[in-house]
Each structure stands twice: as C-alpha cells, then as structure tokens.
Design a protein around this motif. Structure first.
Motif, mmCIF file in Angstrom:
data_model
loop_
_atom_site.group_PDB
_atom_site.id
_atom_site.type_symbol
_atom_site.label_atom_id
_atom_site.label_comp_id
_atom_site.label_asym_id
_atom_site.label_seq_id
_atom_site.Cartn_x
_atom_site.Cartn_y
_atom_site.Cartn_z
ATOM 1 N N LYS A 1 0.831 -1.214 0.000
ATOM 2 C CA LYS A 1 0.000 0.000 0.000
ATOM 3 C C LYS A 1 0.862 1.259 0.000
ATOM 4 O O LYS A 1 0.498 2.264 -0.602
ATOM 5 C CB LYS A 1 -0.931 0.004 1.213
ATOM 6 N N TYR B 1 1.800 2.077 -3.516
ATOM 7 C CA TYR B 1 0.657 2.651 -4.208
ATOM 8 C C TYR B 1 0.418 4.099 -3.779
ATOM 9 O O TYR B 1 0.094 4.958 -4.592
ATOM 10 C CB TYR B 1 -0.610 1.845 -3.944
ATOM 11 N N THR B 2 0.565 4.353 -2.473
ATOM 12 C CA THR B 2 0.335 5.705 -1.962
ATOM 13 C C THR B 2 1.352 6.679 -2.542
ATOM 14 O O THR B 2 1.000 7.788 -2.953
ATOM 15 C CB THR B 2 0.399 5.707 -0.427
ATOM 16 N N VAL C 1 -6.475 9.171 6.955
ATOM 17 C CA VAL C 1 -6.630 7.798 6.453
ATOM 18 C C VAL C 1 -7.420 7.797 5.150
ATOM 19 O O VAL C 1 -7.062 7.091 4.197
ATOM 20 C CB VAL C 1 -7.303 6.904 7.520
ATOM 21 N N GLU C 2 -8.472 8.601 5.075
ATOM 22 C CA GLU C 2 -9.258 8.685 3.838
ATOM 23 C C GLU C 2 -8.402 9.189 2.684
ATOM 24 O O GLU C 2 -8.465 8.654 1.571
ATOM 25 C CB GLU C 2 -10.459 9.615 4.034
ATOM 26 N N ILE D 1 -5.092 9.061 2.396
ATOM 27 C CA ILE D 1 -4.087 8.054 2.041
ATOM 28 C C ILE D 1 -4.731 6.930 1.227
ATOM 29 O O ILE D 1 -4.141 6.433 0.260
ATOM 30 C CB ILE D 1 -3.390 7.513 3.306
ATOM 31 N N ASP D 2 -5.939 6.533 1.598
ATOM 32 C CA ASP D 2 -6.642 5.508 0.822
ATOM 33 C C ASP D 2 -6.921 5.977 -0.607
ATOM 34 O O ASP D 2 -6.785 5.214 -1.564
ATOM 35 C CB ASP D 2 -7.957 5.107 1.502
ATOM 36 N N GLU D 3 -7.306 7.258 -0.757
ATOM 37 C CA GLU D 3 -7.529 7.809 -2.099
ATOM 38 C C GLU D 3 -6.231 7.806 -2.912
ATOM 39 O O GLU D 3 -6.231 7.453 -4.096
ATOM 40 C CB GLU D 3 -8.070 9.235 -2.002
ATOM 41 N N ALA E 1 -3.707 5.804 -2.463
ATOM 42 C CA ALA E 1 -3.360 4.411 -2.757
ATOM 43 C C ALA E 1 -4.164 3.886 -3.936
ATOM 44 O O ALA E 1 -3.620 3.181 -4.806
ATOM 45 C CB ALA E 1 -3.587 3.544 -1.522
ATOM 46 N N GLU E 2 -5.446 4.216 -4.000
ATOM 47 C CA GLU E 2 -6.269 3.787 -5.133
ATOM 48 C C GLU E 2 -5.769 4.413 -6.434
ATOM 49 O O GLU E 2 -5.674 3.747 -7.459
ATOM 50 C CB GLU E 2 -7.736 4.152 -4.917
ATOM 51 N N LYS F 1 -2.586 2.668 -7.333
ATOM 52 C CA LYS F 1 -2.812 1.313 -7.849
ATOM 53 C C LYS F 1 -3.132 1.373 -9.337
ATOM 54 O O LYS F 1 -2.618 0.571 -10.128
ATOM 55 C CB LYS F 1 -3.962 0.661 -7.078
#
Length: 158
Positions: A11, A14-15, A102-103, A105-107, A109-110, A113
């Motif tokens: 991850k 990806y981030t 966290v939101e 970082i998730d964005e 990472a997506e 990816k």
C-alpha cells in the motif's frame, strides 16, 4: 514471491505512486492558473486601488471597534473554559484529523494502484513484442570487375 510482486502489493508503494501522480496532475494545471491570475490581476488592479482609497478610512475605525469588542469577549470566556474539557476536545480534533488522513491516504493508494497497473501493462506490452527475426545469411555477390561478371564478354563483342 518476487520483489516486483511484493512491491505491487504494498500500500505504501501505491500511496507514493498516487501522490506522485496527483502532484504531476496539479503541476500541469499551474500554467493555466497562472495565466488566469495574470489576466484577473491586470483587469482588476485599477479598480482595487480605487476601492482601497475609497474605503480605507471608513473601515479602519470599524475594524478597531470590532477588535476591541472581541478582545473583551475572549477575556470573559477564558474564565468559562473548563480545563478538564480540553483533553476531550483535543482527542476529538485528533480523531477527526486522523480519519481524514486515512481517507486521503486511501484515495492516494487507489490512484497509485491505477498508475502502477497501467504502467505494468505498458511494460508487459513492450516486453511481449516479438524480437525482430535475424536475417538469413545471403550469399555474397561477386564484386564488380572480377572475371565472370560479363565485362570481359562485352569487350570481346566490340
């Protein structure tokens, strides 16, 4: 597992890829934004200066009154703040910031990816193209001017 597959499943990779892609996208927008700002600055420069001169004295006094008013209110409210409430407020703020982080970082990472997989597909396409076939060895042609090339036969005909 290979190093490449381990990296593709990470991850953090990806981030970082997503952050880089976002940075590139935003940097590509900069020239357009600078041009818009230049246009607006030139367009409104005279108007802003006229308004500053017009309203400066008028609002200067209002600002001083408002600052004095709020200073007094702050002094009154300082006594009302309960020290025991501060840790709870701090926890609420930190929790909110953590959730938003966290939101984000998730964005990233997506986004990363998608970038990594897009690049992996491009690399796979490049490596899967068949290599050019080696040319078959062709017999050497005799150099011009050597016997048997027909030059001697032309001389004898004349």
């Amino acid at each position: 597992m290979t190093l490449a597959s381990n990296l593709r499943e990470n991850k953090a990779v990806y981030t970082v890829a997503g952050a880089g892609d976002l940075a590139v996208a935003k940097l590509r927008e900069v020239p357009e934004q600078v041009e818009k700002v230049r246009e607006n600055a030139g367009k409104y420069q005279v108007e802003v200066r006229e308004n500053l001169d017009k309203y400066r004295d008028r609002y200067r006094e209002q600002v001083r009154e408002t600052v004095g008013k709020y200073r007094g209110e702050v002094r009154e409210n300082v006594g009302r703040v309960e020290v025991k409430d501060l840790p709870g407020a701090a926890v609420a703020y930190v929790t909110h910031v953590g959730t938003r982080t966290v939101e984000f970082i998730d964005e990233l990472a997506e986004r990363g990816k998608k970038v990594v997989h897009r690049e992996a597909v491009e690399v796979a396409e490049i490596t899967e193209k068949p290599a050019p076939k080696p040319r078959a060895a062709q017999p050497k042609k005799p150099a011009q001017g050597q016997a048997g090339t027909g030059t001697a036969a032309k001389k004898s005909d004349s």
